[in-house]
Design an enzyme around this catalytic site. Structure first.
Site, PDB file in Angstrom:
ATOM      1  N   HIS A 310      97.969 126.281 -22.297  1.00 50.01           N
ATOM      2  CA  HIS A 310      97.700 127.681 -22.631  1.00 50.01           C
ATOM      3  C   HIS A 310      98.990 128.459 -22.470  1.00 50.01           C
ATOM      4  CE1 HIS A 310      95.791 131.632 -22.596  1.00 50.01           C
ATOM      5  NE2 HIS A 310      94.755 131.032 -23.151  1.00 50.01           N
ATOM      6  N   ASP A 368      88.352 125.878 -24.379  1.00 43.21           N
ATOM      7  CA  ASP A 368      87.831 125.099 -25.506  1.00 43.21           C
ATOM      8  C   ASP A 368      87.510 123.657 -25.139  1.00 43.21           C
ATOM      9  OD1 ASP A 368      87.870 127.014 -27.610  1.00 43.21           O
ATOM     10  OD2 ASP A 368      90.038 126.976 -27.500  1.00 43.21           O
TER      11      ASP A 368
HETATM   12  C1  SDX Z   1      92.762 129.535 -27.110  1.00 41.98           C
HETATM   13  O1  SDX Z   1      96.065 133.009 -26.016  1.00 41.98           O
HETATM   14  C2  SDX Z   1      94.812 133.007 -25.691  1.00 41.98           C
HETATM   15  O2  SDX Z   1      94.395 133.737 -24.843  1.00 41.98           O
HETATM   16  C3  SDX Z   1      93.951 132.037 -26.483  1.00 41.98           C
HETATM   17  C4  SDX Z   1      92.525 131.774 -25.954  1.00 41.98           C
HETATM   18  C5  SDX Z   1      91.617 132.997 -26.116  1.00 41.98           C
HETATM   19  O3  SDX Z   1      90.598 133.080 -25.408  1.00 41.98           O
HETATM   20  O4  SDX Z   1      91.868 133.816 -26.986  1.00 41.98           O
HETATM   21  O5  SDX Z   1      92.543 131.380 -24.599  1.00 41.98           O
HETATM   22  C6  SDX Z   1      91.819 130.677 -26.792  1.00 41.98           C
HETATM   23  O6  SDX Z   1      93.390 129.609 -28.127  1.00 41.98           O
HETATM   24  C7  SDX Z   1      92.907 128.378 -26.148  1.00 41.98           C
HETATM   25  C8  SDX Z   1      93.984 127.378 -26.588  1.00 41.98           C
HETATM   26  C9  SDX Z   1      93.379 126.337 -27.503  1.00 41.98           C
HETATM   27  N1  SDX Z   1      94.371 125.456 -28.057  1.00 41.98           N
HETATM   28  C10 SDX Z   1      94.456 124.140 -27.734  1.00 41.98           C
HETATM   29  O7  SDX Z   1      93.726 123.640 -26.895  1.00 41.98           O
HETATM   30  C11 SDX Z   1      95.434 123.355 -28.558  1.00 41.98           C
HETATM   31  C12 SDX Z   1      96.286 122.479 -27.660  1.00 41.98           C
HETATM   32  N2  SDX Z   1      97.191 123.313 -26.895  1.00 41.98           N
HETATM   33  C13 SDX Z   1      98.421 123.711 -27.407  1.00 41.98           C
HETATM   34  O8  SDX Z   1      98.839 123.413 -28.687  1.00 41.98           O
HETATM   35  C14 SDX Z   1      99.235 124.736 -26.652  1.00 41.98           C
HETATM   36  O9  SDX Z   1      99.148 124.455 -25.294  1.00 41.98           O
HETATM   37  C15 SDX Z   1      98.933 126.217 -26.946  1.00 41.98           C
HETATM   38  C16 SDX Z   1      98.967 126.542 -28.428  1.00 41.98           C
HETATM   39  C17 SDX Z   1      97.541 126.585 -26.401  1.00 41.98           C
HETATM   40  C18 SDX Z   1      99.977 127.075 -26.213  1.00 41.98           C
HETATM   41  O10 SDX Z   1     101.203 126.945 -26.847  1.00 41.98           O
HETATM   42  P1  SDX Z   1     102.589 127.512 -26.278  1.00 41.98           P
HETATM   43  O11 SDX Z   1     102.364 128.501 -25.224  1.00 41.98           O
HETATM   44  O12 SDX Z   1     103.432 127.888 -27.435  1.00 41.98           O
HETATM   45  O13 SDX Z   1     103.213 126.255 -25.563  1.00 41.98           O
HETATM   46  P2  SDX Z   1     104.066 125.111 -26.212  1.00 41.98           P
HETATM   47  O14 SDX Z   1     103.362 124.567 -27.392  1.00 41.98           O
HETATM   48  O15 SDX Z   1     105.473 125.595 -26.407  1.00 41.98           O
HETATM   49  O16 SDX Z   1     104.021 124.020 -25.069  1.00 41.98           O
HETATM   50  C19 SDX Z   1     104.901 123.992 -23.969  1.00 41.98           C
HETATM   51  C20 SDX Z   1     105.199 122.540 -23.686  1.00 41.98           C
HETATM   52  C21 SDX Z   1     105.731 121.800 -24.911  1.00 41.98           C
HETATM   53  O17 SDX Z   1     106.558 120.752 -24.456  1.00 41.98           O
HETATM   54  P3  SDX Z   1     108.185 120.933 -24.434  1.00 41.98           P
HETATM   55  O18 SDX Z   1     108.623 121.253 -25.838  1.00 41.98           O
HETATM   56  O19 SDX Z   1     108.460 122.073 -23.476  1.00 41.98           O
HETATM   57  O20 SDX Z   1     108.694 119.611 -23.943  1.00 41.98           O
HETATM   58  O21 SDX Z   1     103.966 121.853 -23.325  1.00 41.98           O
HETATM   59  C22 SDX Z   1     103.674 120.854 -24.310  1.00 41.98           C
HETATM   60  C23 SDX Z   1     104.501 121.217 -25.558  1.00 41.98           C
HETATM   61  O22 SDX Z   1     104.788 120.087 -26.332  1.00 41.98           O
HETATM   62  N3  SDX Z   1     102.258 120.955 -24.619  1.00 41.98           N
HETATM   63  C24 SDX Z   1     101.428 119.934 -24.772  1.00 41.98           C
HETATM   64  C25 SDX Z   1     100.162 120.492 -25.012  1.00 41.98           C
HETATM   65  N4  SDX Z   1     100.256 121.826 -24.975  1.00 41.98           N
HETATM   66  C26 SDX Z   1     101.537 122.108 -24.739  1.00 41.98           C
HETATM   67  N5  SDX Z   1     101.622 118.616 -24.749  1.00 41.98           N
HETATM   68  C27 SDX Z   1     100.555 117.839 -24.962  1.00 41.98           C
HETATM   69  N6  SDX Z   1      99.297 118.300 -25.189  1.00 41.98           N
HETATM   70  C28 SDX Z   1      99.093 119.629 -25.212  1.00 41.98           C
HETATM   71  N7  SDX Z   1      97.866 120.115 -25.445  1.00 41.98           N
END
Ligand code: SDX
Length: 433
Positions: A310, A368
Protein backbone atom coordinates in the site's frame (compact mmCIF):
# COMPACT_ATOMS: atom_id res chain seq x y z
CA UNK A 1 -7.68 24.03 10.26
CA UNK A 2 -4.12 24.72 9.33
CA UNK A 3 -1.88 27.15 11.10
CA UNK A 4 1.54 28.44 10.25
CA UNK A 5 4.67 27.55 12.14
CA UNK A 6 8.44 27.62 11.66
CA UNK A 7 8.24 29.92 8.65
CA UNK A 8 11.80 31.18 9.23
CA UNK A 9 13.24 27.64 9.28
CA UNK A 10 12.31 26.56 5.76
CA UNK A 11 14.57 28.49 3.45
CA UNK A 12 15.01 27.40 -0.11
CA UNK A 13 17.67 28.89 -2.33
CA UNK A 14 17.44 28.53 -6.11
CA UNK A 15 19.40 30.37 -8.75
CA UNK A 16 20.69 32.87 -6.21
CA UNK A 17 17.17 33.73 -5.02
CA UNK A 18 15.99 32.88 -1.52
CA UNK A 19 12.45 31.98 -0.47
CA UNK A 20 10.99 31.26 2.92
CA UNK A 21 8.38 28.53 2.91
CA UNK A 22 5.75 28.23 5.62
CA UNK A 23 4.88 24.97 7.33
CA UNK A 24 1.20 24.20 7.75
CA UNK A 25 0.13 21.94 10.59
CA UNK A 26 -3.01 19.86 10.68
CA UNK A 27 -4.67 18.52 13.83
CA UNK A 28 -2.60 15.31 13.76
CA UNK A 29 0.02 13.84 11.44
CA UNK A 30 3.03 15.32 9.68
CA UNK A 31 3.11 19.01 8.78
CA UNK A 32 3.25 20.11 5.16
CA UNK A 33 5.48 22.59 3.39
CA UNK A 34 3.44 25.31 1.68
CA UNK A 35 5.00 25.60 -1.78
CA UNK A 36 2.23 27.61 -3.43
CA UNK A 37 4.49 30.58 -4.15
CA UNK A 38 7.40 28.49 -5.42
CA UNK A 39 6.77 29.09 -9.12
CA UNK A 40 5.78 32.73 -8.86
CA UNK A 41 8.75 33.58 -6.59
CA UNK A 42 11.49 31.26 -7.83
CA UNK A 43 10.27 30.12 -11.26
CA UNK A 44 10.53 26.37 -10.51
CA UNK A 45 8.06 23.52 -10.12
CA UNK A 46 8.33 20.44 -7.94
CA UNK A 47 8.55 16.97 -9.52
CA UNK A 48 6.66 14.19 -7.75
CA UNK A 49 5.25 11.47 -10.04
CA UNK A 50 2.60 9.48 -8.17
CA UNK A 51 2.37 12.37 -5.65
CA UNK A 52 4.22 10.42 -2.94
CA UNK A 53 5.29 13.65 -1.22
CA UNK A 54 2.44 15.92 -2.25
CA UNK A 55 -0.63 16.96 -0.30
CA UNK A 56 -3.26 18.10 -2.79
CA UNK A 57 -5.88 19.49 -0.43
CA UNK A 58 -6.93 20.19 3.14
CA UNK A 59 -9.41 17.60 4.45
CA UNK A 60 -11.18 16.90 7.75
CA UNK A 61 -12.82 13.62 6.70
CA UNK A 62 -10.33 10.75 7.03
CA UNK A 63 -6.98 10.40 8.75
CA UNK A 64 -4.47 7.62 8.11
CA UNK A 65 -1.28 6.92 10.03
CA UNK A 66 0.36 4.47 7.67
CA UNK A 67 3.28 3.67 9.97
CA UNK A 68 1.00 2.67 12.86
CA UNK A 69 -1.82 1.19 10.76
CA UNK A 70 -4.41 3.69 11.98
CA UNK A 71 -7.53 4.77 10.06
CA UNK A 72 -9.95 7.33 11.50
CA UNK A 73 -13.14 8.69 9.95
CA UNK A 74 -13.96 12.09 11.46
CA UNK A 75 -11.77 10.92 14.38
CA UNK A 76 -13.48 7.56 14.95
CA UNK A 77 -11.30 4.42 14.54
CA UNK A 78 -12.41 2.17 11.69
CA UNK A 79 -12.64 -0.96 13.87
CA UNK A 80 -15.03 0.81 16.27
CA UNK A 81 -17.19 1.96 13.37
CA UNK A 82 -17.17 -1.52 11.80
CA UNK A 83 -18.18 -3.16 15.09
CA UNK A 84 -20.76 -0.65 16.36
CA UNK A 85 -22.13 1.39 13.49
CA UNK A 86 -24.05 0.86 10.27
CA UNK A 87 -23.09 1.86 6.74
CA UNK A 88 -25.67 4.64 6.52
CA UNK A 89 -24.60 5.99 9.89
CA UNK A 90 -20.99 6.06 8.66
CA UNK A 91 -22.21 7.73 5.44
CA UNK A 92 -23.88 10.45 7.53
CA UNK A 93 -20.70 10.84 9.57
CA UNK A 94 -18.50 11.20 6.49
CA UNK A 95 -20.87 13.69 4.88
CA UNK A 96 -21.72 15.78 7.93
CA UNK A 97 -18.77 15.45 10.29
CA UNK A 98 -20.67 14.06 13.30
CA UNK A 99 -22.51 10.85 14.14
CA UNK A 100 -26.24 11.46 13.65
CA UNK A 101 -28.61 11.97 16.56
CA UNK A 102 -31.72 9.78 16.53
CA UNK A 103 -33.93 12.13 14.49
CA UNK A 104 -31.07 12.99 12.11
CA UNK A 105 -30.44 9.27 11.56
CA UNK A 106 -34.11 8.63 10.80
CA UNK A 107 -34.32 11.59 8.42
CA UNK A 108 -31.15 10.56 6.56
CA UNK A 109 -32.13 6.89 6.28
CA UNK A 110 -35.59 7.85 5.03
CA UNK A 111 -34.14 10.25 2.48
CA UNK A 112 -31.77 7.61 1.11
CA UNK A 113 -34.51 5.01 1.06
CA UNK A 114 -36.84 7.31 -0.86
CA UNK A 115 -34.30 7.76 -3.66
CA UNK A 116 -33.42 4.11 -4.32
CA UNK A 117 -35.39 3.71 -7.57
CA UNK A 118 -33.84 4.73 -10.88
CA UNK A 119 -35.66 6.25 -13.84
CA UNK A 120 -37.34 3.45 -15.81
CA UNK A 121 -35.74 4.75 -19.00
CA UNK A 122 -32.31 3.99 -17.55
CA UNK A 123 -33.04 0.32 -18.27
CA UNK A 124 -32.49 1.08 -21.96
CA UNK A 125 -28.85 1.86 -21.24
CA UNK A 126 -28.31 -1.66 -19.90
CA UNK A 127 -29.82 -3.23 -22.99
CA UNK A 128 -27.19 -1.43 -25.06
CA UNK A 129 -24.32 -3.28 -23.35
CA UNK A 130 -23.08 -6.66 -24.51
CA UNK A 131 -24.45 -9.43 -22.34
CA UNK A 132 -20.90 -10.30 -21.20
CA UNK A 133 -19.94 -6.67 -20.46
CA UNK A 134 -17.83 -6.24 -17.32
CA UNK A 135 -20.17 -4.73 -14.69
CA UNK A 136 -17.61 -1.98 -14.00
CA UNK A 137 -17.94 -0.90 -17.65
CA UNK A 138 -21.70 -0.68 -17.11
CA UNK A 139 -21.20 1.27 -13.88
CA UNK A 140 -18.99 3.88 -15.56
CA UNK A 141 -21.55 4.39 -18.34
CA UNK A 142 -24.77 4.31 -16.33
CA UNK A 143 -23.57 6.52 -13.45
CA UNK A 144 -22.29 9.08 -15.97
CA UNK A 145 -25.68 8.92 -17.70
CA UNK A 146 -27.47 9.87 -14.46
CA UNK A 147 -26.51 13.50 -15.09
CA UNK A 148 -28.90 13.54 -18.05
CA UNK A 149 -31.77 12.36 -15.82
CA UNK A 150 -31.21 14.85 -13.03
CA UNK A 151 -30.24 18.16 -14.62
CA UNK A 152 -31.83 19.88 -11.61
CA UNK A 153 -29.16 18.56 -9.26
CA UNK A 154 -26.16 19.39 -11.40
CA UNK A 155 -25.96 22.99 -10.18
CA UNK A 156 -22.91 22.55 -7.99
CA UNK A 157 -23.08 26.07 -6.58
CA UNK A 158 -26.39 25.44 -4.83
CA UNK A 159 -25.90 23.67 -1.46
CA UNK A 160 -29.41 22.18 -1.60
CA UNK A 161 -28.85 20.71 -5.08
CA UNK A 162 -25.48 19.36 -3.93
CA UNK A 163 -27.20 17.63 -1.02
CA UNK A 164 -29.90 16.15 -3.28
CA UNK A 165 -27.42 14.85 -5.84
CA UNK A 166 -25.22 13.41 -3.07
CA UNK A 167 -28.18 11.54 -1.60
CA UNK A 168 -29.35 10.41 -5.03
CA UNK A 169 -25.93 8.93 -5.76
CA UNK A 170 -25.69 7.08 -2.43
CA UNK A 171 -29.27 5.81 -2.77
CA UNK A 172 -29.12 4.71 -6.41
CA UNK A 173 -25.66 3.19 -6.64
CA UNK A 174 -26.71 -0.21 -5.15
CA UNK A 175 -29.69 -0.33 -7.54
CA UNK A 176 -27.43 0.41 -10.51
CA UNK A 177 -24.84 -2.16 -9.35
CA UNK A 178 -27.45 -4.88 -8.77
CA UNK A 179 -28.96 -4.19 -12.21
CA UNK A 180 -25.50 -4.62 -13.78
CA UNK A 181 -25.28 -8.03 -12.08
CA UNK A 182 -28.78 -9.09 -13.10
CA UNK A 183 -28.11 -8.03 -16.67
CA UNK A 184 -25.04 -10.27 -16.83
CA UNK A 185 -27.16 -13.21 -15.66
CA UNK A 186 -30.05 -12.46 -17.99
CA UNK A 187 -32.41 -12.26 -15.02
CA UNK A 188 -35.09 -9.60 -14.53
CA UNK A 189 -34.10 -6.48 -12.63
CA UNK A 190 -35.39 -6.28 -9.07
CA UNK A 191 -36.91 -3.07 -7.78
CA UNK A 192 -35.58 -1.85 -4.42
CA UNK A 193 -37.61 -2.61 -1.31
CA UNK A 194 -37.75 0.31 1.04
CA UNK A 195 -38.47 -1.69 4.19
CA UNK A 196 -35.02 -3.26 4.00
CA UNK A 197 -31.73 -1.86 5.27
CA UNK A 198 -29.17 -0.60 2.75
CA UNK A 199 -27.19 -3.87 2.83
CA UNK A 200 -30.30 -6.08 2.87
CA UNK A 201 -31.80 -4.20 -0.05
CA UNK A 202 -28.62 -4.63 -2.06
CA UNK A 203 -28.58 -8.38 -1.38
CA UNK A 204 -32.27 -8.59 -2.29
CA UNK A 205 -31.73 -6.72 -5.59
CA UNK A 206 -28.77 -8.99 -6.44
CA UNK A 207 -30.00 -12.38 -5.35
CA UNK A 208 -33.78 -12.54 -5.33
CA UNK A 209 -35.77 -13.70 -8.34
CA UNK A 210 -39.46 -13.03 -8.94
CA UNK A 211 -40.21 -16.76 -9.07
CA UNK A 212 -39.14 -17.43 -5.48
CA UNK A 213 -39.25 -15.85 -2.06
CA UNK A 214 -35.77 -14.67 -1.03
CA UNK A 215 -34.80 -14.91 2.60
CA UNK A 216 -31.99 -12.60 3.66
CA UNK A 217 -29.56 -14.23 6.04
CA UNK A 218 -28.90 -11.70 8.85
CA UNK A 219 -25.30 -12.91 9.12
CA UNK A 220 -24.70 -12.18 5.46
CA UNK A 221 -26.39 -8.77 5.57
CA UNK A 222 -24.35 -7.84 8.67
CA UNK A 223 -21.15 -8.92 6.91
CA UNK A 224 -22.18 -6.96 3.81
CA UNK A 225 -22.80 -3.86 5.92
CA UNK A 226 -19.33 -4.26 7.47
CA UNK A 227 -17.70 -4.62 4.05
CA UNK A 228 -19.43 -1.40 2.96
CA UNK A 229 -18.21 0.44 6.09
CA UNK A 230 -14.64 -0.78 5.59
CA UNK A 231 -14.57 0.53 2.00
CA UNK A 232 -16.42 3.81 2.58
CA UNK A 233 -13.52 6.27 2.39
CA UNK A 234 -9.73 6.35 2.37
CA UNK A 235 -8.58 9.95 2.01
CA UNK A 236 -6.81 10.97 -1.22
CA UNK A 237 -6.48 7.58 -2.99
CA UNK A 238 -6.38 7.43 -6.82
CA UNK A 239 -10.15 7.32 -7.40
CA UNK A 240 -10.94 9.99 -4.80
CA UNK A 241 -8.26 12.26 -6.25
CA UNK A 242 -9.82 11.58 -9.66
CA UNK A 243 -13.23 12.66 -8.35
CA UNK A 244 -11.72 15.80 -6.81
CA UNK A 245 -9.77 16.77 -9.91
CA UNK A 246 -12.79 16.09 -12.16
CA UNK A 247 -14.96 18.17 -9.86
CA UNK A 248 -12.42 20.98 -9.66
CA UNK A 249 -13.42 22.05 -13.18
CA UNK A 250 -17.04 22.44 -12.09
CA UNK A 251 -18.18 19.17 -13.70
CA UNK A 252 -21.46 17.73 -12.36
CA UNK A 253 -21.29 15.17 -9.51
CA UNK A 254 -22.62 12.22 -11.55
CA UNK A 255 -19.87 12.67 -14.14
CA UNK A 256 -17.27 13.05 -11.37
CA UNK A 257 -18.33 9.83 -9.62
CA UNK A 258 -18.27 8.01 -13.00
CA UNK A 259 -14.65 9.18 -13.32
CA UNK A 260 -13.95 7.82 -9.82
CA UNK A 261 -15.43 4.45 -10.77
CA UNK A 262 -13.18 4.31 -13.84
CA UNK A 263 -10.10 4.95 -11.72
CA UNK A 264 -11.14 2.40 -9.09
CA UNK A 265 -11.41 -0.32 -11.72
CA UNK A 266 -7.63 -0.70 -12.16
CA UNK A 267 -5.98 -3.77 -10.57
CA UNK A 268 -3.49 -1.60 -8.65
CA UNK A 269 -6.49 0.02 -6.91
CA UNK A 270 -10.02 -1.34 -6.33
CA UNK A 271 -9.66 -3.94 -9.06
CA UNK A 272 -7.20 -5.74 -6.78
CA UNK A 273 -9.97 -7.68 -4.97
CA UNK A 274 -10.92 -9.33 -8.27
CA UNK A 275 -7.23 -9.85 -9.10
CA UNK A 276 -6.61 -11.51 -5.68
CA UNK A 277 -9.21 -14.19 -6.35
CA UNK A 278 -7.86 -14.82 -9.85
CA UNK A 279 -4.35 -15.05 -8.40
CA UNK A 280 -5.40 -17.51 -5.65
CA UNK A 281 -7.14 -19.67 -8.25
CA UNK A 282 -4.06 -19.53 -10.48
CA UNK A 283 -1.80 -20.57 -7.59
CA UNK A 284 -4.24 -23.44 -7.15
CA UNK A 285 -2.41 -25.29 -4.41
CA UNK A 286 -0.51 -24.42 -1.24
CA UNK A 287 2.54 -26.22 -2.63
CA UNK A 288 2.88 -23.59 -5.39
CA UNK A 289 2.88 -20.50 -3.13
CA UNK A 290 6.69 -20.37 -2.93
CA UNK A 291 6.90 -20.20 -6.71
CA UNK A 292 4.50 -17.21 -6.81
CA UNK A 293 6.21 -15.43 -3.94
CA UNK A 294 9.49 -15.75 -5.85
CA UNK A 295 7.84 -14.37 -9.01
CA UNK A 296 6.57 -11.36 -7.01
CA UNK A 297 10.10 -10.72 -5.70
CA UNK A 298 11.72 -10.97 -9.14
CA UNK A 299 12.43 -7.47 -10.48
CA UNK A 300 12.34 -8.79 -14.06
CA UNK A 301 8.90 -10.33 -13.62
CA UNK A 302 5.95 -7.88 -13.70
CA UNK A 303 3.91 -10.17 -11.43
CA UNK A 304 3.01 -8.68 -8.03
CA UNK A 305 1.11 -10.28 -5.19
CA UNK A 306 -2.32 -8.70 -5.43
CA UNK A 307 -3.75 -7.67 -2.08
CA UNK A 308 -0.29 -6.85 -0.70
CA UNK A 309 1.38 -3.48 -0.31
CA UNK A 310 0.00 0.00 0.00
CA UNK A 311 1.24 3.48 -0.75
CA UNK A 312 0.41 4.73 2.74
CA UNK A 313 0.30 1.69 5.04
CA UNK A 314 3.70 0.45 6.08
CA UNK A 315 1.96 -1.74 8.63
CA UNK A 316 -1.09 -4.04 8.60
CA UNK A 317 -4.02 -2.31 6.89
CA UNK A 318 -6.48 -1.92 9.82
CA UNK A 319 -9.35 -2.71 7.46
CA UNK A 320 -7.69 -5.99 6.48
CA UNK A 321 -7.48 -6.93 10.18
CA UNK A 322 -11.28 -6.46 10.58
CA UNK A 323 -11.95 -8.14 7.24
CA UNK A 324 -9.80 -11.16 8.20
CA UNK A 325 -11.91 -11.83 11.31
CA UNK A 326 -15.14 -11.21 9.40
CA UNK A 327 -13.98 -13.55 6.64
CA UNK A 328 -13.54 -16.44 9.10
CA UNK A 329 -16.90 -15.69 10.73
CA UNK A 330 -18.76 -15.71 7.42
CA UNK A 331 -17.11 -18.90 6.20
CA UNK A 332 -17.77 -20.64 9.51
CA UNK A 333 -21.39 -19.52 9.62
CA UNK A 334 -21.95 -20.58 6.04
CA UNK A 335 -20.42 -23.92 6.92
CA UNK A 336 -17.55 -23.44 4.47
CA UNK A 337 -14.94 -25.24 6.54
CA UNK A 338 -12.30 -26.08 4.00
CA UNK A 339 -12.29 -23.44 1.33
CA UNK A 340 -9.20 -24.20 -0.79
CA UNK A 341 -8.78 -20.55 -1.78
CA UNK A 342 -8.92 -19.41 1.83
CA UNK A 343 -6.37 -22.07 2.73
CA UNK A 344 -4.04 -20.71 0.03
CA UNK A 345 -4.74 -17.13 1.20
CA UNK A 346 -3.86 -17.97 4.82
CA UNK A 347 -0.66 -19.75 3.85
CA UNK A 348 0.29 -16.99 1.42
CA UNK A 349 -0.22 -14.39 4.13
CA UNK A 350 1.93 -16.41 6.55
CA UNK A 351 4.75 -16.92 4.04
CA UNK A 352 4.74 -13.31 2.79
CA UNK A 353 4.69 -11.86 6.32
CA UNK A 354 7.78 -13.91 7.21
CA UNK A 355 9.68 -13.29 3.98
CA UNK A 356 12.68 -10.92 4.16
CA UNK A 357 11.63 -9.10 0.93
CA UNK A 358 8.11 -8.33 2.19
CA UNK A 359 9.38 -7.43 5.69
CA UNK A 360 12.03 -5.07 4.34
CA UNK A 361 9.60 -3.36 1.93
CA UNK A 362 6.85 -3.31 4.61
CA UNK A 363 4.38 -5.08 2.35
CA UNK A 364 1.34 -6.19 4.36
CA UNK A 365 -2.05 -7.53 3.27
CA UNK A 366 -4.39 -4.69 2.32
CA UNK A 367 -8.20 -4.40 2.37
CA UNK A 368 -8.55 -6.20 -0.95
CA UNK A 369 -6.80 -9.34 0.24
CA UNK A 370 -9.77 -10.69 2.24
CA UNK A 371 -12.79 -8.94 0.78
CA UNK A 372 -12.87 -11.13 -2.35
CA UNK A 373 -12.95 -14.32 -0.29
CA UNK A 374 -15.98 -13.13 1.71
CA UNK A 375 -17.77 -11.87 -1.39
CA UNK A 376 -17.16 -15.17 -3.14
CA UNK A 377 -18.61 -17.04 -0.16
CA UNK A 378 -21.67 -14.79 -0.34
CA UNK A 379 -22.21 -15.86 -3.93
CA UNK A 380 -20.87 -12.86 -5.85
CA UNK A 381 -18.90 -13.62 -9.02
CA UNK A 382 -15.38 -12.15 -9.16
CA UNK A 383 -16.25 -9.42 -11.65
CA UNK A 384 -18.73 -7.96 -9.14
CA UNK A 385 -16.09 -7.46 -6.41
CA UNK A 386 -14.88 -4.07 -7.59
CA UNK A 387 -18.48 -3.03 -8.17
CA UNK A 388 -19.13 -3.58 -4.47
CA UNK A 389 -16.10 -1.46 -3.66
CA UNK A 390 -17.59 1.29 -5.88
CA UNK A 391 -20.96 1.07 -4.12
CA UNK A 392 -19.30 1.67 -0.75
CA UNK A 393 -16.76 4.25 -1.95
CA UNK A 394 -19.46 6.40 -3.53
CA UNK A 395 -20.08 7.75 -0.03
CA UNK A 396 -16.44 8.76 0.38
CA UNK A 397 -16.28 10.26 -3.12
CA UNK A 398 -19.42 12.29 -2.50
CA UNK A 399 -18.19 13.50 0.91
CA UNK A 400 -14.80 14.51 -0.54
CA UNK A 401 -16.42 16.18 -3.56
CA UNK A 402 -18.66 18.27 -1.28
CA UNK A 403 -15.70 19.22 0.90
CA UNK A 404 -13.75 20.30 -2.17
CA UNK A 405 -16.57 22.43 -3.59
CA UNK A 406 -16.93 24.30 -0.29
CA UNK A 407 -13.18 24.77 0.25
CA UNK A 408 -12.41 28.48 -0.28
CA UNK A 409 -8.87 27.77 -1.50
CA UNK A 410 -10.02 25.21 -4.05
CA UNK A 411 -9.26 25.96 -7.69
CA UNK A 412 -9.02 23.87 -10.82
CA UNK A 413 -6.50 21.00 -10.49
CA UNK A 414 -3.74 21.64 -12.97
CA UNK A 415 -0.36 19.97 -12.35
CA UNK A 416 2.68 21.04 -14.37
CA UNK A 417 5.30 18.80 -15.98
CA UNK A 418 8.97 18.25 -16.66
CA UNK A 419 8.99 18.56 -20.44
CA UNK A 420 11.38 16.16 -22.20
CA UNK A 421 10.22 16.50 -25.81
CA UNK A 422 11.68 18.43 -28.74
CA UNK A 423 12.58 22.07 -28.47
CA UNK A 424 11.05 24.38 -31.07
CA UNK A 425 11.72 23.24 -34.63
CA UNK A 426 10.41 24.19 -38.06
CA UNK A 427 7.72 22.24 -39.89
CA UNK A 428 9.07 19.94 -42.65
CA UNK A 429 7.01 19.61 -45.80
CA UNK A 430 5.87 16.08 -46.73
CA UNK A 431 8.27 15.77 -49.72
CA UNK A 432 11.26 16.60 -47.48
CA UNK A 433 10.58 14.09 -44.64
C1 SDX B 1 -6.33 -0.02 -2.80
O1 SDX B 1 -4.41 4.42 -1.88
C2 SDX B 1 -5.42 3.88 -1.28
O2 SDX B 1 -5.82 4.30 -0.24
C3 SDX B 1 -6.04 2.70 -2.02
C4 SDX B 1 -7.05 1.83 -1.23
C5 SDX B 1 -8.36 2.58 -0.96
O3 SDX B 1 -9.08 2.18 -0.03
O4 SDX B 1 -8.69 3.49 -1.70
O5 SDX B 1 -6.50 1.38 -0.02
C6 SDX B 1 -7.50 0.61 -2.07
O6 SDX B 1 -6.09 0.39 -3.91
C7 SDX B 1 -5.49 -1.08 -2.13
C8 SDX B 1 -4.29 -1.51 -2.98
C9 SDX B 1 -4.69 -2.64 -3.91
N1 SDX B 1 -3.64 -2.98 -4.83
C10 SDX B 1 -2.98 -4.17 -4.78
O7 SDX B 1 -3.19 -4.99 -3.90
C11 SDX B 1 -2.05 -4.42 -5.94
C12 SDX B 1 -0.72 -4.93 -5.44
N2 SDX B 1 -0.02 -3.85 -4.76
C13 SDX B 1 0.77 -2.95 -5.46
O8 SDX B 1 0.89 -2.95 -6.83
C14 SDX B 1 1.32 -1.74 -4.74
O9 SDX B 1 1.73 -2.13 -3.47
C15 SDX B 1 0.41 -0.50 -4.68
C16 SDX B 1 -0.10 -0.08 -6.04
C17 SDX B 1 -0.80 -0.78 -3.77
C18 SDX B 1 1.22 0.66 -4.06
O10 SDX B 1 2.17 1.09 -4.97
P1 SDX B 1 3.34 2.14 -4.64
O11 SDX B 1 3.06 2.86 -3.40
O12 SDX B 1 3.61 2.91 -5.87
O13 SDX B 1 4.56 1.20 -4.33
P2 SDX B 1 5.56 0.56 -5.36
O14 SDX B 1 4.81 -0.14 -6.42
O15 SDX B 1 6.56 1.59 -5.78
O16 SDX B 1 6.26 -0.54 -4.46
C19 SDX B 1 7.36 -0.28 -3.61
C20 SDX B 1 8.25 -1.50 -3.68
C21 SDX B 1 8.65 -1.86 -5.11
O17 SDX B 1 9.90 -2.50 -5.05
P3 SDX B 1 11.27 -1.67 -5.37
O18 SDX B 1 11.14 -1.09 -6.76
O19 SDX B 1 11.36 -0.59 -4.31
O20 SDX B 1 12.36 -2.70 -5.26
O21 SDX B 1 7.52 -2.66 -3.17
C22 SDX B 1 7.36 -3.61 -4.23
C23 SDX B 1 7.60 -2.85 -5.55
O22 SDX B 1 8.06 -3.69 -6.56
N3 SDX B 1 5.99 -4.08 -4.18
C24 SDX B 1 5.60 -5.34 -4.33
C25 SDX B 1 4.20 -5.33 -4.16
N4 SDX B 1 3.79 -4.09 -3.90
C26 SDX B 1 4.88 -3.32 -3.92
N5 SDX B 1 6.27 -6.45 -4.59
C27 SDX B 1 5.56 -7.58 -4.69
N6 SDX B 1 4.21 -7.67 -4.53
C28 SDX B 1 3.53 -6.54 -4.27
N7 SDX B 1 2.20 -6.59 -4.12
Amino acid sequence: MSNNANSQKNKIVFDGKELELKTLSGTVGPSVLDIRSLYSDLGIFTYDPGYGSTGSCESAITYIDGEEGVLLHRGYPIDQLADNSSFLEVAYLLLNGELPKKDEKTEFENAITLHTMVHEQLINFYRGFRRDAHPMAIMVGVVGALSSFYPDSTNINDPYERMVSSRRLIAKIPTIAAMAYKYSLGQPFNYPQNDLTYAENFLHMCFSVPAEKYKIDPIISKAMDKILILHADHEQNASTSTVRISGSSGANPFACIAAGIASLWGPAHGGANEAVLKMLSEIGDVSRIGEYVNKAKDKNDPFRLFGFGHRVYKNYDPRAAVMRVSCHEVLNLLGIKNDPLLEIAMELEKIALNDEYFIEKKLYPNVDFYSGIILKAMGFPTDMFTVLFAVARTVGWVAQWNEMITDPVQRIGRPRQLYTGYQKRDFINLDKR
